[in-house]
Design an enzyme around this catalytic site. Structure first.
Site, mmCIF file in Angstrom:
data_model
loop_
_atom_site.group_PDB
_atom_site.id
_atom_site.type_symbol
_atom_site.label_atom_id
_atom_site.label_comp_id
_atom_site.label_asym_id
_atom_site.label_seq_id
_atom_site.Cartn_x
_atom_site.Cartn_y
_atom_site.Cartn_z
ATOM 1 C CG ASP A 285 -2.692 0.684 0.561
ATOM 2 O OD1 ASP A 285 -2.172 1.499 0.307
ATOM 3 O OD2 ASP A 285 -2.844 0.389 1.742
HETATM 4 C C1 BGC Z 1 -4.951 3.543 -0.073
HETATM 5 C C2 BGC Z 1 -5.154 2.542 -1.585
HETATM 6 C C3 BGC Z 1 -5.182 3.015 -2.984
HETATM 7 C C4 BGC Z 1 -3.584 3.937 -2.848
HETATM 8 C C5 BGC Z 1 -3.611 4.334 -4.403
HETATM 9 C C6 BGC Z 1 -3.679 4.412 -0.142
HETATM 10 O O1 BGC Z 1 -3.705 4.782 0.755
HETATM 11 O O2 BGC Z 1 -4.932 2.452 1.702
HETATM 12 O O3 BGC Z 1 -6.039 1.652 -1.316
HETATM 13 O O4 BGC Z 1 -5.265 2.067 -3.587
HETATM 14 O O5 BGC Z 1 -3.720 4.607 -1.595
HETATM 15 O O6 BGC Z 1 -3.820 5.236 -4.029
#
Ligand code: BGC
Length: 726
Positions: A285
């Site tokens: 993540d």
């Molecule tokens: C989120 C993810 C997301 C990623 C990219 C993170 O803050 O937890 O779900 O895909 O950002 O935007």
């Protein structure tokens, strides 16, 4: 937090420059003329071949040749994103132009083309509403449509679906997932992934694992016993891998049993790769999702997103012998496999605006919203005889004045403003939808302040519609959205508004919007009708109106329980450093405690009524690998055509371990005209009856007696029959 804001500010501005450590040229990154390197031989396995929609053996041979060509620095560069901001509207990773490696171009997210793209895209209803459709075939079409929009914006990896269990409705991202039940969640997630990947886009299932708190998401340690982990938090991820052949997996921010998910060898390697035979790549993540370099790589993380923060240390680690090139190669192979198996090197990344918000996609967004609205209450008007028709559907021919009010009535309420944010061109609000569908004879008055004039309008109206619930400011992703909800209750001022209206109008209809359960028991008996409309997407206002006017017979069924009070649920702790996730949540918890919900899991009313009869089983005894076919006759005993969701729950009274009172194990839908009967067949896979035997380290299907119960919700079971596994 400040870092995220900087990233977002940058990401939302197209062309904003991020550092580009792609290292595909220059003194360290370029070809290393003198080096002779022979990668370890690699034999394609059943899992790598099954993963690959193309000639898997040829792909592996090509990767082996590239592993000989790539320099160590180039390999390490393939294991991270290119910048901490979007580049040309995508999160880029794993590019090497020297050797024609196209890279991965990622975008969220669970309800449509991400606003990070800088482009308009269809805002579909949120996943929890799509979960309420209980229609995997429809969800497959949503996945395919989202993938087409993503591809039209130059991306090839869709950061969705979110398939974290909805453990508690206060979770800020509840709207991003399909609901509280393992079987239902897995079925909807598999359908979405199949749809996405049918369009040549790689789905990235997230967040692996046990991610369901926002406010402490970067540090919380979720303590889970192995049986609970295996039976409640992982089965749907397993189905994403084994049934849908998902291309990639995103590790979660949080810790599980003392290890950050990107550092958890147990999750990323022992379970995901060794047991489930996952052959794709794992990416972290974003921003703070990678907690080690060699440690994360060894645990099973392949790509640090969005840029090399921890993984830049891999070069020194390799030079100093702390990691081997063969270990780096394993991750590079997975990253390249994904790219070549999906033919990313053979396709032009194009910008095709006509695909986005196309007529077809907008029609699909409307269709899904119509299928997701859940009718929770529908009574006769206050003071009317008990055998009078209920207030819904509204009959345009017999009414002339509608009043609409409430905090969400004229708000473009399409969900969270975190990473799942979508920017549609226009949104039909509930008020607009009602006006568009009302017809010339019906006056729709919007009241924003309940002054004397407005009170008089309310008292004289044929029906009053209060559109309320939650807004993006109430719940969403941590850091960049509103975070977790602080209460399950409706805002007191909105409850007061409902009461003011019910005091003077005999026909009050409340439309609730929000991501998951809102407690209503202190006021819902005072209103005549209640609908749950989630965040219904950019055509949601039309769907709400269609259901209220009866142009669509509601068929949505709750994908979660609505408790009478928050105290009826397990605690939601978004402040402690450590939380315990035990085996119990949702309807399984409520039934075990003997606590009645306000609205049970699976519940939803229709303008029709359905009767169940004639349950029969394909066999009364089945083997541990067989399917049990359950047949039941469903009759529409109402006056209008409607869709019924037939749910099969299984009890295991003879089990040697404690089981839930009942677990959903199959569901199916049937559309019936008035008076029509159809036999609905549901298949229960005996393997789904297994429990995880911690001592044996395996799922065990017990040879014992079971009971299947079929009905319209977890609390409305109409017919049942015993069977045994031997
Ligand atoms: C989120 C993810 C997301 C990623 C990219 C993170 O803050 O937890 O779900 O895909 O950002 O935007």
């Amino acid at each position: 937090m400040r870092f995220w804001i900087g990233v977002l500010a940058c990401a939302l501005v197209i062309g904003c420059d991020g550092p580009s450590p792609a290292m595909d040229g220059g003194p360290d990154g370029g070809a290393d003329g003198g080096r002779v390197y022979e990668p370890e031989p690699f034999e394609p396995t059943a899992a790598t071949l099954a993963y690959c929609p193309r000639d898997g053996a040829a792909v592996e041979a090509r990767i082996t040749a590239l592993l000989a060509e790539l320099t160590p620095a180039e390999k390490i560069a393939l294991l991270s994103g290119s910048a901490s901001a979007v580049i040309d509207g995508v999160w880029e990773a794993s590019v090497n132009t020297r050797l024609g490696i196209p890279g991965l171009h990622m975008l969220d997210g669970p309800r449509g083309l991400s606003a990070f793209s800088g482009k308009r895209g269809t805002a579909f209803p949120v996943a929890s509403m799509r979960g309420a459709s209980w229609d995997p075939a429809l969800e497959r079409r949503v996945g395919a449509a989202m993938a087409r929009e993503l591809r039209s914006a130059g991306a090839d990896v869709l950061l969705a679906p979110t398939i974290n269990i909805l453990r508690h409705p206060r979770w800020g991202r509840a709207q991003e997932t399909y609901g509280e039940d393992v079987h239902h969640l897995g079925t909807m997630g598999v359908a979405f992934i199949e749809g996405v990947q049918s369009e040549g886009v790689l789905a990235s299932v997230k967040h692996y694992a046990a991610n369901s708190i926002e406010n402490t998401r970067h540090e919380v340690d979720v303590v889970i016993d192995e049986r609970t982990l295996r039976e409640i938090y992982l089965p749907h991820f397993r189905r994403a891998v084994e049934d849908a052949r998902v291309a990639s997996v995103m590790s979660a921010y949080n810790q599980v049993n003392g290890a950050y998910c990107d550092l958890s060898r147990h999750l990323l390697t022992d379970i995901l790769r060794d047991e489930w035979q996952f052959a794709g790549f794992v990416e972290s993540d974003w921003i703070w999702g990678t907690h080690g370099s060699v440690e994360s790589l060894r645990a099973g993380l392949d790509i640090e997103m969005p840029a090399a923060d921890q993984f830049r240390r891999l070069r020194r680690a390799l030079a100093e012998g702390d990691v081997t090139e063969a270990e780096i190669d394993s991750s590079v192979r997975r990253v390249l496999r994904a790219q070549f198996c999906y033919g990313l090197d053979e396709r032009e990344r194009e910008d095709v605006p006509s695909v986005r918000e196309s007529t077809e996609h907008l029609a699909l967004a409307l269709e899904v919203a119509r299928r997701g609205v859940v009718l929770l209450e529908n009574r006769v008007a206050d003071g009317a005889p008990t055998d009078a028709p209920p207030v819904l559907p509204l009959d345009r021919a017999s009414i002339s004045r509608l009043v609409v009010l409430g905090r969400a009535a004229d708000v473009e309420n399409i969900g969270d403003e975190g990473s799942s944010r979508v920017s549609p061109t226009d949104v039909v609000t509930a008020l607009e939808g009602l006006r568009m569908r009302a017809g010339a004879e019906l006056t729709v008055t919007h009241v924003t302040t309940l002054d004397d004039e407005a009170r008089a309008a309310v008292a004289e109206a044929d029906a009053v519609i209060v559109v309320t619930g939650l807004l993006a400011a109430d719940e969403g992703e941590g850091d960049i959205g509103a975070g977790d909800r602080s209460t399950l209750a409706l805002d007191p001022s909105e409850v007061a508004l409902i009461r003011e209206v019910t005091a003077v109008s005999p026909r009050v209809i409340v439309v609730l919007e929000g991501g998951a359960a809102i407690t209503v028991s202190d006021w819902a008996d005072e209103v005549e009708a209640l609908l749950f409309a989630f965040y219904p997407g950019q055509r949601g206002g039309l769907a709400i109106a269609d259901v209220l006017f009866g142009d669509v017979n509601p068929s949505g069924r709750l994908p979660f329980s609505v408790p009478n009070a928050e105290a009826d649920l397990p605690p939601f702790d978004n402040v402690s450093a450590t939380v315990i996730y035990d085996y119990w949540h949702g309807y399984r918890h409520l039934q075990r405690e003997g606590v009645a919900p306000r609205y049970p899991f699976g519940h939803g009313l229709s303008y029709a009524r359905f009767a169940y009869s004639g349950l029969s089983l394909s066999a009364s005894r089945i083997g541990p690998e067989d399917d049990l076919i359950v047949r039941v006759d469903v009759t529409n005993v109402g006056d209008v055509r409607g869709i019924e969701t037939v749910q099969a729950y299984v009890r295991a009274p003879g089990s040697r371990v404690e089981r839930a009172p009942r677990d959903l194990r199959a569901f199916a839908q049937v559309e019936l005209g008035p008076g029509e009967t159809q036999t609905v067949a549901l298949a229960i896979d005996a393997r789904d009856l297994a429990f995880y035997d911690v001592e044996a380290g395996a799922f065990v299907v017990e040879h014992t007696s079971y009971e299947v119960e079929v009905g319209a919700s977890a609390e409305d079971l109409r017919v049942s029959a015993p069977f045994a596994v031997e």
